[in-house]
Design a protein around this motif. Structure first.
Motif, short mmCIF file in Angstrom:
data_model
loop_
_atom_site.label_atom_id
_atom_site.label_comp_id
_atom_site.label_asym_id
_atom_site.label_seq_id
_atom_site.Cartn_x
_atom_site.Cartn_y
_atom_site.Cartn_z
N LEU A 191 -76.98 -39.62 -37.59
CA LEU A 191 -77.98 -39.07 -38.51
C LEU A 191 -77.73 -39.42 -39.96
O LEU A 191 -78.57 -39.14 -40.82
N GLY A 192 -76.58 -40.01 -40.24
CA GLY A 192 -76.27 -40.41 -41.61
C GLY A 192 -76.31 -39.25 -42.58
O GLY A 192 -76.89 -39.35 -43.66
N VAL A 193 -75.71 -38.12 -42.20
CA VAL A 193 -75.77 -36.94 -43.04
C VAL A 193 -74.78 -37.03 -44.20
O VAL A 193 -73.62 -37.35 -44.01
N GLU A 194 -75.29 -36.74 -45.39
CA GLU A 194 -74.42 -36.69 -46.56
C GLU A 194 -74.04 -35.24 -46.84
O GLU A 194 -74.67 -34.32 -46.34
N ASN A 195 -73.04 -35.05 -47.65
CA ASN A 195 -72.64 -33.70 -48.09
C ASN A 195 -72.33 -32.77 -46.93
O ASN A 195 -72.62 -31.58 -46.97
N LEU A 196 -71.78 -33.32 -45.87
CA LEU A 196 -71.50 -32.48 -44.71
C LEU A 196 -70.14 -31.82 -44.85
O LEU A 196 -69.16 -32.43 -45.25
N GLN A 197 -70.12 -30.54 -44.48
CA GLN A 197 -68.88 -29.78 -44.56
C GLN A 197 -68.81 -28.91 -43.32
O GLN A 197 -69.82 -28.35 -42.89
N TYR A 198 -67.64 -28.81 -42.72
CA TYR A 198 -67.48 -27.94 -41.55
C TYR A 198 -66.86 -26.62 -41.97
O TYR A 198 -65.97 -26.57 -42.83
N ALA A 199 -67.32 -25.54 -41.34
CA ALA A 199 -66.73 -24.23 -41.60
C ALA A 199 -67.08 -23.32 -40.43
O ALA A 199 -68.04 -23.59 -39.69
N ASP A 200 -66.32 -22.26 -40.27
CA ASP A 200 -66.69 -21.27 -39.26
C ASP A 200 -67.73 -20.35 -39.89
O ASP A 200 -67.42 -19.53 -40.75
N ILE A 201 -68.96 -20.52 -39.49
CA ILE A 201 -70.05 -19.68 -40.03
C ILE A 201 -70.73 -18.93 -38.90
O ILE A 201 -71.88 -18.48 -39.03
N ARG A 202 -70.04 -18.77 -37.82
CA ARG A 202 -70.65 -18.23 -36.60
C ARG A 202 -70.44 -16.73 -36.49
O ARG A 202 -69.36 -16.21 -36.76
N LEU A 203 -71.47 -16.03 -36.08
CA LEU A 203 -71.38 -14.60 -35.78
C LEU A 203 -70.74 -14.44 -34.41
O LEU A 203 -71.23 -14.98 -33.42
#
Length: 577
Positions: free
Chosen positions: A382-394
């Motif tokens: 998808l060629g995603v820019e500004n991607l960051q991983y984090a635990d954002i899950r409920l």
RNA sequence: CGGGAUGUGGCGCAGCUUGGUAGCGCACCUCGCUUGGGACGAGGGGGUCGCACGUUCAAAUCGUGUCAUCCCGACCA
């Protein structure tokens, strides 16, 4: 105290505007009266309860080495500007002007004031560690006060602040406070859980909340916990996930864009494609500090907004409106409606992917074209820019404990206390420093520790009641016992009651004599409603030398001689601590 | 801030549709009677119906505005 003189009026019915148990009970039993939204009068019975809780808090705080002081309720704007919270705190901060047009606020918490006190008088490492606390009214202009004393605008709070020269020192004090809190709530007769939580707008890194676990609907927080001891507020909880299908290779052999008409929801899309929702990447648009952020998460899961807000580094979060999404689409040259949004081509906008997304392969994703999705996709396509991983899950019940792997349970909790590690969040901007051994200056390492006194009282009611009224734990009951002469015109009954009343009073038992010329039923109803832990009824059996001794908590009734009842009560009261 | 609802004595409510002297239960005061789970009888005090403006001979009732309160959601050391 004689009931005929006690300033209390019980009501025959619950007030119409009370919703939760504690509010209904306290209002009906004559403990509180609302003055205006979220602001209550504490009538004499209530004030006795509050003072008892305060005293327990005071004793334990003092025993833990803290020192009590009292700071002003009205505070100047300038200090809040120093900490940067004048702008950051928002509308909850009640602002006002004095006659000279000087801008002030009502204290919602006292970090600024205590930090100013410290920098004035705490100049040497030799003076630390130190922990200062107060018990005082606070005012927070809540958007929507509710639940009576549980979420009022004006409320009574104990707030403590510690100052250390090192993280280790702070850690030690943090543990010290955690132990003190445990003792405080135990003594108040409350079963609490200490849970990990988000540290919120107060700032800092680590925080725990003390939650009263109740089965009533007044618990505003979801608490996830495990038998191994792990416990966390839903805004902070993490978990291990049950196994799921996360690779779509059995469903999609190639990457392509397909028509998916009218699949606006995850449910519709998974049904249409006949795939599990775990193979869909869900894209949500949030507004964090007024700017859009895209959150990506496996579609069977929900985003925990506080976690997302923290990951995005913001102070404020809400889901984007459909108008804002439309605007965002237009800016990026798309015209997709919600349901078909995706990260593709979304430049210059933070994209935060949940950890669940890492494992996903050959999945389905919206590509910002209405009625279309791309299947068999990988994030790298998808060629995603500004991607960051984090635990954002409920976290959800049924997920596994992050520490021991057993299934997590969920319950409702009322937050009655919390402890925070603040670090230098306030000391640094406010330039509150001390000198070390070498004469070098450093900002204090701070901690703060709160207990909602009035909320604790309400939580105690939520935890201890029945259909007849309140069942106070004896340590915080307004009085220990009520003596009910059934017929005040009966000389023997009244004489016996008076004698017991005097003896108990003399022995330090807090006793009410119900000397009203009312029928027994009225007195019993009131006694149950008000929630005296013990009731001694002096009735007909007094001619044989016996009174009735009733325990409110258990409903247990004994027939005993008056002097036995008196002794019994004196013993019980001696043991309270 | 979005959605819903409600304002009539201290508390709980009716009256409003169809305008015509403000009512009921509880609580309160007095007297009598009663006295083991919110008795009974008689008498009594207390409300400019949230507020403002308007319509009308006349407004608790109709209209407009405003304020307050509560619930759901959003938000929340």
């Amino acid at each position: 105290m004689r009931m005929s003189k006690l300033f209390v009026q019980t009501l025959r019915e619950f007030p119409a505007d009370a919703e939760v148990i504690s509010h209904k009970m306290l209002a009906r039993a004559g403990y509180i009266r609302k003055l205006t939204s979220g602001v209550y009068n504490y009538l004499p019975l209530m004030w006795r309860v509050l003072k008892k809780i305060e005293n327990i808090v005071r004793e334990e705080m003092d025993a833990a080495g803290a020192q009590e002081l009292l700071m002003p309720f009205v505070q100047p704007k300038e200090l809040w500007e120093e900490s940067g919270r004048w702008d950051a705190y928002g509308k909850e901060l009640m602002r006002l002007k004095d006659r000279h047009d000087r801008v002030m606020c009502l204290g919602p918490t006292h970090e600024e004031i205590i930090t100013a006190i410290a920098r004035d008088g705490l100049k040497s490492y030799k003076q630390m560690p130190v922990n200062l606390y107060q018990i005082q009214s606070k005012f927070r202009d809540e958007v929507r006060p509710r639940y009576g004393l549980l979420r009022g605008r004006e409320f009574i709070m104990k707030d403590a602040y510690s100052f250390d020269t090192s993280e280790e020192g702070l850690d030690k004090e943090y543990q010290n406070m955690a132990r003190a809190y445990k003792r405080i709530f135990d003594r108040c007769g409350l079963d609490t859980k200490m849970v990990q939580s988000d540290s919120g707008a107060i700032g800092g890194s680590v925080s725990h909340e003390f939650m009263v676990i109740t089965d009533t609907d007044a618990g505003e927080n979801d608490v996830f916990y495990c038998e191994c001891g792990y416990a966390a507020n839903s805004n902070h909880a993490v978990s291990k996930l049950p196994a799921a299908v996360v690779d779509g290779k059995d469903y999609f052999t190639e990457t392509k864009i397909i028509d998916t008409p009218n699949t606006h929801s995850i449910e519709e899309l998974s049904k249409f494609l006949n795939i599990p929702s775990t193979l869909i990447l869900k894209s949500l648009v949030y507004i964090v500090d007024k700017k859009p952020v895209i959150a990506l998460i496996r579609a069977d899961r929900a985003v925990e907004e506080t976690k997302l807000m923290n990951a995005a580094g913001g102070n404020d979060i809400r889901i984007a409106s459909s108008a804002e999404i439309a605007e965002l689409m237009t800016e990026h040259g798309f015209d997709a409606v919600p349901g078909f949004i995706g990260p593709k081509g979304m430049k210059n906008i933070p994209i935060i992917a949940d950890e669940t997304v890492r494992e996903m392969k050959n999945f389905v994703v919206g590509i910002n074209q209405t009625d279309k999705h791309q299947v068999g996709t990988n994030l790298s396509d998808l060629g995603v820019e500004n991607l960051q991983y984090a635990d954002i899950r409920l976290v959800e019940a049924g997920d596994f404990c992050p520490e021991c792997g057993k299934p997590l349970k969920v319950t409702k909790g009322i937050e009655v206390g919390n402890i925070f590690k603040l670090g230098t969040k306030y000391s640094k901007p406010m330039n509150a420093v001390y000198l070390d051994q070498n004469g070098k200056s450093h900002p204090y390492i701070m901690g703060c520790y709160g207990i909602g006194i009035s909320r604790t009282a309400a939580a105690a009611v939520e935890a201890h009641y029945d259909e007849h009224g309140i069942k106070w734990p004896i340590s915080i009951a307004p009085y220990h016992v009520v003596i009910v002469p059934v017929n005040i015109q009966d000389k023997l009954q009244m004489e016996t009651a008076e004698k017991m009343y005097e003896e108990l009073k003399k022995a330090g038992v807090e006793v009410v004599l119900d000397d009203r010329d009312e029928r027994a039923g009225v007195k019993f109803k009131d006694a149950d409603l008000i929630g005296f832990p013990y009731r001694v009824t002096v009735g007909k059996t007094i001619t044989e030398g016996f009174v009735e001794y009733k325990t409110r908590e258990t409903g247990e009734v004994e027939t005993v001689k008056p002097e036995v009842a008196v002794e019994h009560l004196i013993e019980i009261v001696k043991k309270i601590k």
